[in-house]
Design a protein around this motif. Structure first.
Motif, mmCIF file in Angstrom:
data_model
loop_
_atom_site.group_PDB
_atom_site.id
_atom_site.type_symbol
_atom_site.label_atom_id
_atom_site.label_comp_id
_atom_site.label_asym_id
_atom_site.label_seq_id
_atom_site.Cartn_x
_atom_site.Cartn_y
_atom_site.Cartn_z
ATOM 1 N N ASN A 160 5.713 9.795 -2.767
ATOM 2 C CA ASN A 160 4.329 9.181 -2.938
ATOM 3 C C ASN A 160 3.548 10.234 -2.803
ATOM 4 O O ASN A 160 2.427 10.182 -3.154
ATOM 5 C CB ASN A 160 4.485 8.089 -1.930
ATOM 6 N N ALA A 192 0.962 2.202 -6.618
ATOM 7 C CA ALA A 192 1.044 0.827 -5.866
ATOM 8 C C ALA A 192 2.616 0.347 -5.762
ATOM 9 O O ALA A 192 2.776 -0.314 -4.772
ATOM 10 C CB ALA A 192 0.204 -0.032 -6.543
ATOM 11 N N SER A 193 3.223 0.553 -6.732
ATOM 12 C CA SER A 193 4.827 0.372 -6.891
ATOM 13 C C SER A 193 5.363 1.095 -5.839
ATOM 14 O O SER A 193 6.158 0.485 -5.021
ATOM 15 C CB SER A 193 5.324 0.532 -8.246
ATOM 16 N N GLU A 194 5.037 2.357 -5.493
ATOM 17 C CA GLU A 194 5.747 3.243 -4.594
ATOM 18 C C GLU A 194 5.436 2.672 -3.202
ATOM 19 O O GLU A 194 6.344 2.775 -2.294
ATOM 20 C CB GLU A 194 5.417 4.701 -4.479
ATOM 21 N N LEU A 195 4.373 2.272 -3.061
ATOM 22 C CA LEU A 195 3.833 1.675 -1.729
ATOM 23 C C LEU A 195 4.491 0.473 -1.124
ATOM 24 O O LEU A 195 5.007 0.207 -0.168
ATOM 25 C CB LEU A 195 2.269 1.722 -1.427
ATOM 26 N N GLN A 196 4.697 -0.197 -2.297
ATOM 27 C CA GLN A 196 5.445 -1.478 -2.077
ATOM 28 C C GLN A 196 6.891 -1.307 -1.822
ATOM 29 O O GLN A 196 7.520 -1.808 -0.863
ATOM 30 C CB GLN A 196 5.378 -2.572 -3.579
ATOM 31 N N ASN A 197 7.555 -0.292 -2.383
ATOM 32 C CA ASN A 197 8.899 0.124 -2.141
ATOM 33 C C ASN A 197 9.130 0.560 -0.910
ATOM 34 O O ASN A 197 10.048 0.339 -0.171
ATOM 35 C CB ASN A 197 9.173 1.159 -3.278
ATOM 36 N N ALA A 199 7.196 -0.115 1.726
ATOM 37 C CA ALA A 199 6.935 -1.275 2.876
ATOM 38 C C ALA A 199 8.456 -1.943 2.792
ATOM 39 O O ALA A 199 8.963 -2.262 3.670
ATOM 40 C CB ALA A 199 5.764 -2.300 2.158
ATOM 41 N N VAL A 200 9.214 -2.012 1.786
ATOM 42 C CA VAL A 200 10.564 -2.632 1.807
ATOM 43 C C VAL A 200 11.528 -1.770 2.457
ATOM 44 O O VAL A 200 12.117 -2.345 3.156
ATOM 45 C CB VAL A 200 10.793 -2.941 0.274
#
Length: 481
Positions: A160, A192-197, A199-200
């Motif tokens: 990221n 944004a997709s990486e930040l969501q990942n 968080a997961v």
């Protein structure tokens, strides 16, 4: 004095901070689990119970000694327990008894029970060792899951950072008119997709840490953490062993088979104990008893004032002459009770002898118990056979899993190498403006997925090798990571 107080205060703060920042190694986690796990503590209680059973079996060889006593007080018409005379009074009486018994022969049941207690203790120890192995594997699996999640999170965060740099670079190129704004939007969507990942992955790491802490009975979930360095794949000789060698070693070392074998021996001892009821039993006994009472009694004594009395005792038939006899003149008088210790000595008695019990008919209880014991032997033999088959199957499955995990790890390494080259190539092309942001994002996504797959394959292979080492007989405290 103030300086000393300040120094101590700083020392306490530093100690608490160090305690909160403590990171647990895998060895520390395993040792802590072996010392505190509830299931292990329950198995340790089973071992203690088997010790008690053995003590009870030893006690069957010793004589029994029992003492009893009673004190009673009766008011009204009663019988004096010493003179057996009826009288109306308040009488205090006391009795005491000591009994000794010893079993001379009981069909060898006591010997069989002692042998059974030894086997039962051994089975409990095997069960404890198995529980320790299982808990150690649970801890190792949980620990490696935390490491996997940590590595995945680190990889995602590192990638990221690259994406963030690409956003800044792309923004500059868009402002300069070199790249279209669509490329910037694509990179921002990737971010944004990486930040969501991330968080997961952070959530998965937190859950795995909490699960491991719960397994270790550690309540401070917030500050619990593990050491995430120094856990690499070690070339283990176990990977060079054939599956036949592993199965043979497992049968000799694993507790699953030992427990099943001990259960067969226990069933055989139960059959011997059941058959002992067919034989007569012979026991010896000895008893001592005495009594005391405070009741008064009547006794006959010669009247000192008139010691002789004359009475007619018959008539001579021929002459009609009376026959006169002289007798002692006795009178009744009240006798006070003898002292306590005198009565204890005067009224005591002993009993001893042998008792022989011969079983003749008991409603088929002994016969049915023998039949049940025979059935239990057959059942335990089946369970032993099943345990051996299960062990062979588990070892073979673990062997195949380890081989497969190694291949998956090697393939993941090659995939990472290839995807890294492809990603670097796509990055260079993107920086040069030859390719668009979408193609670059897809290449980066494939590289990130390959890194995560490599982390998962690495720790999965480490765990599978440790399982094989346990089957081969390596002690759980000597496993190397």
């Amino acid at each position: 004095m103030k300086k000393l107080i300040v120094f101590l205060f700083i020392g306490v703060i530093a100690f608490n901070a160090q305690a909160q920042n403590k990171k647990w190694t895998l060895e520390e986690c395993i040792i802590h689990a072996l010392e505190n796990n509830i299931s292990i503590q329950q198995s340790e209680l089973d071992v203690e119970l088997s010790e008690i059973e053995k003590t009870a079996a030893i006690g069957n060889f010793l004589p029994t000694l029992n003492a009893s006593g009673s004190v009673s007080e009766n008011t009204g018409l009663s019988f004096n327990p010493v003179t057996n005379n009826a009288q109306t009074a308040t009488i205090l009486s006391a009795t005491g008894r000591i009994n000794v018994g010893y079993t001379l022969f009981d069909g060898l049941a006591n010997f069989r029970q002692l042998q059974r207690a030894d086997i039962s203790k051994l089975a409990a120890e095997y069960q404890l060792d198995k529980m320790k192995d299982d808990i150690a594997l649970f801890v190792a699996n949980g620990y490696l899951q935390v490491l996997t999640n940590k590595e995945n999170l680190k990889s995602a965060q590192a990638q990221n950072l690259v994406t963030v740099d690409q956003i800044d670079r792309t923004n500059q190129l868009v402002d300069a008119g070199v790249l279209p704004r669509g490329d910037l939007l694509e990179i921002q969507a990737t971010n944004a997709s990486e930040l969501q990942n991330i968080a997961v992955l952070e959530n998965a790491l937190t859950i795995s840490r909490i699960s491991l802490a719960q397994l270790l009975l550690i309540k401070d979930y917030k500050n619990f953490d593990v050491v995430d360095e120094g856990y690499d794949i070690i070339n283990s000789e176990i990977s060079d062993k054939s599956v036949e060698e592993l199965i043979s070693a497992a049968k000799e070392n694993r507790n699953e088979v030992r427990i099943a074998e001990a259960n067969v021996e226990l069933a055989k001892k139960d059959l011997q104990i059941a058959r002992s009821s067919y034989y007569p039993s012979l026991s010896a006994f000895f008893g001592y008893d005495t009594r005391y009472t405070n009741a008064t009694s009547f006794e006959q004594a010669v009247d000192l004032d008139n010691p002789i009395i004359t009475e007619q005792i018959g008539i001579v038939e021929e002459t009609g002459q009376a026959v006169i006899g002289e007798f002692p003149n006795t009178i009744n008088r009240i006798s006070t009770p003898d002292p306590f210790f005198d009565q204890v000595y005067q009224n005591d008695g002993i009993s001893y002898g042998l008792q022989l019990n011969i079983p003749i008919f008991n409603g088929f209880q002994v016969k049915n118990n023998v039949k049940r014991s025979k059935i239990n032997i057959e059942r335990s033999k089946f369970l032993l056979e099943q345990a051996e088959l299960d062990l062979e199957s588990n070892v073979y499955q673990s062997f195949v899993d380890a081989k497969g995990s190694l291949k998956a790890y090697e393939a993941a390494q090659k995939a990472v190498e290839s995807q890294e080259l492809a990603y670097q190539y796509a990055k260079d092309r993107y920086d040069a403006g030859v390719t668009n942001a979408f193609d670059f994002s897809q290449s980066k996504l494939r590289y990130d997925s390959a890194v995560i797959s490599l982390n998962r394959a690495k720790y999965d292979y480490i765990f599978k090798i440790k399982v094989l080492e346990l089957y081969f007989g390596v002690p759980v405290t000597e496993l190397k990571f």
